[in-house]
Design a protein around this motif. Structure first.
Motif, PDB file in Angstrom:
ATOM      1  N   VAL A   1       0.873  -1.170   0.000  1.00  0.00           N
ATOM      2  CA  VAL A   1       0.000   0.000   0.000  1.00  0.00           C
ATOM      3  C   VAL A   1       0.912   1.222   0.000  1.00  0.00           C
ATOM      4  O   VAL A   1       1.524   1.556   1.023  1.00  0.00           O
ATOM      5  CB  VAL A   1      -0.938   0.002   1.218  1.00  0.00           C
ATOM      6  CG1 VAL A   1      -1.950   1.129   1.112  1.00  0.00           C
ATOM      7  CG2 VAL A   1      -1.653  -1.344   1.351  1.00  0.00           C
ATOM      8  N   VAL A   2       1.023   1.887  -1.161  1.00  0.00           N
ATOM      9  CA  VAL A   2       2.020   2.926  -1.373  1.00  0.00           C
ATOM     10  C   VAL A   2       1.357   4.294  -1.337  1.00  0.00           C
ATOM     11  O   VAL A   2       0.355   4.535  -2.025  1.00  0.00           O
ATOM     12  CB  VAL A   2       2.750   2.711  -2.721  1.00  0.00           C
ATOM     13  CG1 VAL A   2       3.869   3.735  -2.889  1.00  0.00           C
ATOM     14  CG2 VAL A   2       3.315   1.295  -2.793  1.00  0.00           C
ATOM     15  N   ASP A   3       1.911   5.174  -0.525  1.00  0.00           N
ATOM     16  CA  ASP A   3       1.435   6.557  -0.408  1.00  0.00           C
ATOM     17  C   ASP A   3       2.008   7.370  -1.572  1.00  0.00           C
ATOM     18  O   ASP A   3       3.220   7.589  -1.655  1.00  0.00           O
ATOM     19  CB  ASP A   3       1.891   7.135   0.932  1.00  0.00           C
ATOM     20  CG  ASP A   3       1.293   8.507   1.208  1.00  0.00           C
ATOM     21  OD1 ASP A   3       0.701   9.088   0.287  1.00  0.00           O
ATOM     22  OD2 ASP A   3       1.439   8.990   2.347  1.00  0.00           O
ATOM     23  N   ALA A   4       1.124   7.796  -2.499  1.00  0.00           N
ATOM     24  CA  ALA A   4       1.550   8.601  -3.657  1.00  0.00           C
ATOM     25  C   ALA A   4       1.065  10.038  -3.545  1.00  0.00           C
ATOM     26  O   ALA A   4       0.936  10.735  -4.548  1.00  0.00           O
ATOM     27  CB  ALA A   4       1.029   7.970  -4.945  1.00  0.00           C
ATOM     28  N   SER A   5       0.822  10.489  -2.308  1.00  0.00           N
ATOM     29  CA  SER A   5       0.310  11.847  -2.115  1.00  0.00           C
ATOM     30  C   SER A   5       1.407  12.878  -2.311  1.00  0.00           C
ATOM     31  O   SER A   5       2.587  12.533  -2.533  1.00  0.00           O
ATOM     32  CB  SER A   5      -0.282  11.973  -0.706  1.00  0.00           C
ATOM     33  OG  SER A   5       0.726  11.764   0.268  1.00  0.00           O
ATOM     34  N   GLY A   6       1.010  14.139  -2.211  1.00  0.00           N
ATOM     35  CA  GLY A   6       1.965  15.213  -2.448  1.00  0.00           C
ATOM     36  C   GLY A   6       3.095  15.229  -1.441  1.00  0.00           C
ATOM     37  O   GLY A   6       4.261  15.455  -1.797  1.00  0.00           O
ATOM     38  N   SER A   7       2.798  14.959  -0.149  1.00  0.00           N
ATOM     39  CA  SER A   7       3.863  15.006   0.861  1.00  0.00           C
ATOM     40  C   SER A   7       4.893  13.905   0.632  1.00  0.00           C
ATOM     41  O   SER A   7       6.099  14.146   0.719  1.00  0.00           O
ATOM     42  CB  SER A   7       3.247  14.865   2.260  1.00  0.00           C
ATOM     43  OG  SER A   7       2.534  13.647   2.373  1.00  0.00           O
ATOM     44  N   SER A   8       4.434  12.706   0.311  1.00  0.00           N
ATOM     45  CA  SER A   8       5.385  11.622   0.061  1.00  0.00           C
ATOM     46  C   SER A   8       6.150  11.848  -1.228  1.00  0.00           C
ATOM     47  O   SER A   8       7.347  11.564  -1.317  1.00  0.00           O
ATOM     48  CB  SER A   8       4.646  10.278   0.001  1.00  0.00           C
ATOM     49  OG  SER A   8       4.184   9.914   1.274  1.00  0.00           O
ATOM     50  N   ALA A   9       5.457  12.347  -2.271  1.00  0.00           N
ATOM     51  CA  ALA A   9       6.151  12.596  -3.533  1.00  0.00           C
ATOM     52  C   ALA A   9       7.219  13.653  -3.347  1.00  0.00           C
ATOM     53  O   ALA A   9       8.300  13.595  -3.947  1.00  0.00           O
ATOM     54  CB  ALA A   9       5.146  13.034  -4.594  1.00  0.00           C
ATOM     55  N   LEU A  10       6.932  14.643  -2.492  1.00  0.00           N
ATOM     56  CA  LEU A  10       7.903  15.698  -2.254  1.00  0.00           C
ATOM     57  C   LEU A  10       9.086  15.195  -1.455  1.00  0.00           C
ATOM     58  O   LEU A  10      10.218  15.625  -1.658  1.00  0.00           O
ATOM     59  CB  LEU A  10       7.230  16.857  -1.505  1.00  0.00           C
ATOM     60  CG  LEU A  10       8.097  18.071  -1.165  1.00  0.00           C
ATOM     61  CD1 LEU A  10       8.585  18.740  -2.447  1.00  0.00           C
ATOM     62  CD2 LEU A  10       7.319  19.062  -0.313  1.00  0.00           C
ATOM     63  N   ASN A  11       8.816  14.280  -0.545  1.00  0.00           N
ATOM     64  CA  ASN A  11       9.872  13.833   0.348  1.00  0.00           C
ATOM     65  C   ASN A  11      10.687  12.687  -0.240  1.00  0.00           C
ATOM     66  O   ASN A  11      11.775  12.883  -0.749  1.00  0.00           O
ATOM     67  CB  ASN A  11       9.271  13.410   1.699  1.00  0.00           C
ATOM     68  CG  ASN A  11       8.718  14.597   2.467  1.00  0.00           C
ATOM     69  OD1 ASN A  11       9.264  15.681   2.379  1.00  0.00           O
ATOM     70  ND2 ASN A  11       7.653  14.388   3.205  1.00  0.00           N
ATOM     71  N   ARG A  12      10.108  11.452  -0.260  1.00  0.00           N
ATOM     72  CA  ARG A  12      10.959  10.290  -0.513  1.00  0.00           C
ATOM     73  C   ARG A  12      10.279   9.263  -1.392  1.00  0.00           C
ATOM     74  O   ARG A  12      10.368   8.064  -1.153  1.00  0.00           O
ATOM     75  CB  ARG A  12      11.333   9.645   0.826  1.00  0.00           C
ATOM     76  CG  ARG A  12      11.697  10.650   1.890  1.00  0.00           C
ATOM     77  CD  ARG A  12      12.341  10.015   3.060  1.00  0.00           C
ATOM     78  NE  ARG A  12      13.618   9.429   2.682  1.00  0.00           N
ATOM     79  CZ  ARG A  12      14.291   8.593   3.470  1.00  0.00           C
ATOM     80  NH1 ARG A  12      13.779   8.226   4.605  1.00  0.00           N
ATOM     81  NH2 ARG A  12      15.449   8.112   3.087  1.00  0.00           N
ATOM     82  N   MET A  13       9.582   9.714  -2.424  1.00  0.00           N
ATOM     83  CA  MET A  13       8.863   8.777  -3.288  1.00  0.00           C
ATOM     84  C   MET A  13       9.830   7.818  -3.984  1.00  0.00           C
ATOM     85  O   MET A  13       9.566   6.620  -4.117  1.00  0.00           O
ATOM     86  CB  MET A  13       8.036   9.560  -4.315  1.00  0.00           C
ATOM     87  CG  MET A  13       7.080   8.677  -5.102  1.00  0.00           C
ATOM     88  SD  MET A  13       5.862   7.904  -4.000  1.00  0.00           S
ATOM     89  CE  MET A  13       5.113   6.738  -5.113  1.00  0.00           C
ATOM     90  N   ALA A  14      10.949   8.349  -4.440  1.00  0.00           N
ATOM     91  CA  ALA A  14      11.910   7.493  -5.145  1.00  0.00           C
ATOM     92  C   ALA A  14      12.471   6.429  -4.215  1.00  0.00           C
ATOM     93  O   ALA A  14      12.609   5.258  -4.601  1.00  0.00           O
ATOM     94  CB  ALA A  14      13.032   8.349  -5.727  1.00  0.00           C
ATOM     95  N   GLU A  15      12.795   6.811  -2.975  1.00  0.00           N
ATOM     96  CA  GLU A  15      13.330   5.824  -2.044  1.00  0.00           C
ATOM     97  C   GLU A  15      12.268   4.802  -1.657  1.00  0.00           C
ATOM     98  O   GLU A  15      12.572   3.625  -1.446  1.00  0.00           O
ATOM     99  CB  GLU A  15      13.860   6.530  -0.800  1.00  0.00           C
ATOM    100  CG  GLU A  15      15.072   7.400  -1.073  1.00  0.00           C
ATOM    101  CD  GLU A  15      15.639   7.974   0.220  1.00  0.00           C
ATOM    102  OE1 GLU A  15      15.591   7.262   1.240  1.00  0.00           O
ATOM    103  OE2 GLU A  15      16.102   9.111   0.204  1.00  0.00           O
TER     104      GLU A  15
END
Length: 582
Positions: free
Chosen positions: A404-418
């Motif tokens: 279950v992957v968080d693809a929201s703005g905060s996660s995308a801004l922080n560490r989506m790639a990791e």
């Protein structure tokens, strides 16, 4: 040049050939190959009779004895037959793929080894045969397989490991004829000093089994007989401790306590003032020899410590978890008992209902003794419903890991790639264990099932590569969606494991409205519903620093919490395996 491990394996084969029943047996960790073949060939040459091979799925009547079905049907009365363990009296039983041995079969073998007698009373027959034998159990299992049942291995005095011995370091073995040692063995005696040294060494090494010192005593006597001695000496006790205690050691001996500093001794009086009746001091060389000679207990411990592998020493010094718990951490799913497929787990009396399979042999065995009473006419056999027996099976359920992957703005801004990189590490581990995977992404106002359960690693990576980022964080909707998918997986008979990758900062409520307080409350309620469902869960915090809100969500669903900065590949794999095995 042969390795030290191969020299110990050679010695183990020699002492076991002298006293198979007394030593109990040999537990050999080794796949099929030339190393194992050479060792077994040398042991077979040294034994008085060839080992009797025991099939993997041997039935109780063939193992212990019981009703001879063909003879009973032919004679019209119960006819008994001897089992393999009774026929192996005075010899050796060879169990290949012992890791597949059912616990019930291992328990029956252990009872026969303890009593030195086979006792069978069932199916209208009563058998009793005295028997003494040794066991060679070849363990071919990997890290994800069940270990050989402890009920059997605890009764095998020797334990060898051929997995790290290359064939070039395992030359052919020829330790000659051991018949003279076998004839000398009944006259070998062990003194109190050797007995005390063996028992104290077992205590110092943390060996809890009471059988280990007894096995070491039999090995020491066999070693003495091989060397033509009728008394156990320090060399024999050290060899026995190295073979029996080293594979079972769980701790290092405690360091000796610091002795209090003794007062300085007074200098000896001059020669002219010494008592003429006092014996003169011993020569210097005799005194030095006496000082160099330590107690037998120290010699036994030194022999064991010298044979411990460095990895085991480091493991015990660091006080790591036991090896048996580490072996069981990689199992893919929970055991499930059923009547359709899997490994047989026993035969029970009953009618074949709900798809259960009728065991024809067991049914005929139950009906055979009663044919004369029932007035059966040959060659017909009267079978009644009370005779029916069905086979029960057990199988390990498949595990489906839901990401279950968080693809929201905060996660995308922080560490989506990791986060995507961490998921790929887990996907690779799931692929090795042949688990199914599913991917749920949540952003905006809802959660979306990007990938239904599948074994395709390519499809899972493709779904992650195209995962967009941005928008709100509907964490409550994601938790409910994961719970619904986990419930559907459980209904199919599989074991679900849910892995959340999120920072826990919910800002979209379950009804799609914004507002952090309501969204966080809905997320906590959804986490409690997930806890009630019973699914195993893990939450990987994707925040730049460990966040209190993510830890709070993990606590509400009793999930394993792990901040992404510390979620390395090895750590993630270990946690996933442990959760899947539960």
């Amino acid at each position: 040049m042969s390795s030290k491990a191969w020299e110990d394996a050679t010695l183990a084969a020699a002492v076991f050939a002298v006293d198979p029943a007394g030593i109990g047996g040999v537990h050999v960790r080794s796949p099929a190959g030339p190393v194992r073949d050479r060792w077994l060939a040398a042991l077979t040459r040294a034994l008085p009779t060839p080992p009797r091979r025991m099939p993997v799925g041997i039935a109780d009547d063939r193992l212990l004895g019981g009703l001879d079905l063909a003879g009973t049907l032919q004679a019209g009365r119960p006819v008994a037959q001897r089992g393999l363990l009774a026929d192996a009296d005075g010899g050796v039983v060879l169990a290949v793929m012992a890791e597949r041995l059912p616990p019930g079969t291992a328990a029956k073998m252990a009872a026969v080894i303890d009593r030195h007698e086979v006792v069978v009373e069932r199916d209208g027959v009563a058998l009793s045969h005295p028997t003494r034998f040794g066991v060679v159990a070849f363990d071919e299992g990997g890290p994800d397989d069940d270990p050989v049942p402890v009920a059997l291995t605890d009764r095998l005095g020797l334990k060898l490991d051929f997995t790290q011995i290359p064939p070039r370091e395992a030359p052919e073995i020829d330790f000659g004829d051991v018949a003279d040692a076998r004839a000398l063995l009944p006259r070998v005696r062990c003194g109190d000093e050797a007995l005390q040294a063996l028992v104290q060494a077992a205590v110092a090494l943390g060996i809890a089994s009471l059988r280990a010192p007894l096995h070491a005593l039999r090995v020491a006597c066999a070693h003495a007989a091989l060397n033509g001695r009728d008394t156990v000496e320090a060399e024999d006790a050290a060899a026995a401790a190295r073979l029996v205690f080293a594979p079972r050691a769980t701790q290092l001996p405690a360091p000796p306590e610091q002795e209090q500093e003794a007062p300085p001794e007074e200098p000896p009086p001059p020669p002219d003032q010494q008592d003429p009746n006092q014996d003169p001091p011993p020569p210097d060389n005799e005194q030095q020899a006496e000082e160099l000679k330590g107690p037998m207990e120290d010699q036994v411990l030194d022999a064991v410590l010298a044979s411990l592998p460095p990895a085991l020493l480091a493991q015990m010094q660091a006080d790591y978890a036991s090896r048996e718990r580490a072996r069981s951490s990689g199992k893919s799913g929970a055991l499930h008992k059923g009547g359709h497929r899997g490994r047989p787990s026993g035969i029970r009396r009953g009618e074949p209902k709900a798809g259960q399979r009728l065991n024809l042999i067991a049914t005929l065995r139950a009906a055979a003794p009663w044919q004369r009473v029932r007035g059966a006419i040959k060659p017909r056999v009267q079978v009644r419903p009370d005779d029916f027996h069905v086979t029960h099976y057990r199988q390990r359920r498949e595990t489906t890991t839901i990401f279950v992957v968080d693809a929201s703005g905060s996660s995308a801004l922080n560490r989506m790639a990791e986060a995507k990189g961490a998921v790929e590490l887990l996907l690779a581990d799931c692929y090795v264990r042949r688990d199914k995977v599913a991917v749920i992404a949540f952003r905006g106002k809802a959660a979306e099932l990007l990938l239904p359960p599948t074994r395709s690693l390519v499809r899972a990576k493709r779904s992650l590569a195209g995962l967009p980022g941005g928008g709100g964080t509907p964490l409550a909707a994601a938790v409910d969606a994961a719970g619904a998918l986990a419930e559907s997986i459980r209904r199919r008979g599989d074991t679900p494991l849910v892995v959340f990758l999120t920072d826990g900062r919910a800002n979209v409520a379950l009804d799609g409205t914004g507002g952090r307080p309501k969204a966080e409350a809905d997320a906590l309620d959804a986490a409690k519903r997930m806890l009630a469902s019973g699914a195993a869960t893990m939450l990987i915090d994707t925040s730049p620093q460990p966040a209190a809100q993510a830890r709070k969500i993990a606590g509400a669903m009793q999930a394993t919490y792990m901040p992404l900065p510390y979620a390395g590949a090895q750590t993630l794999s270990q946690v996933v395996r442990a959760r899947a095995g539960g």
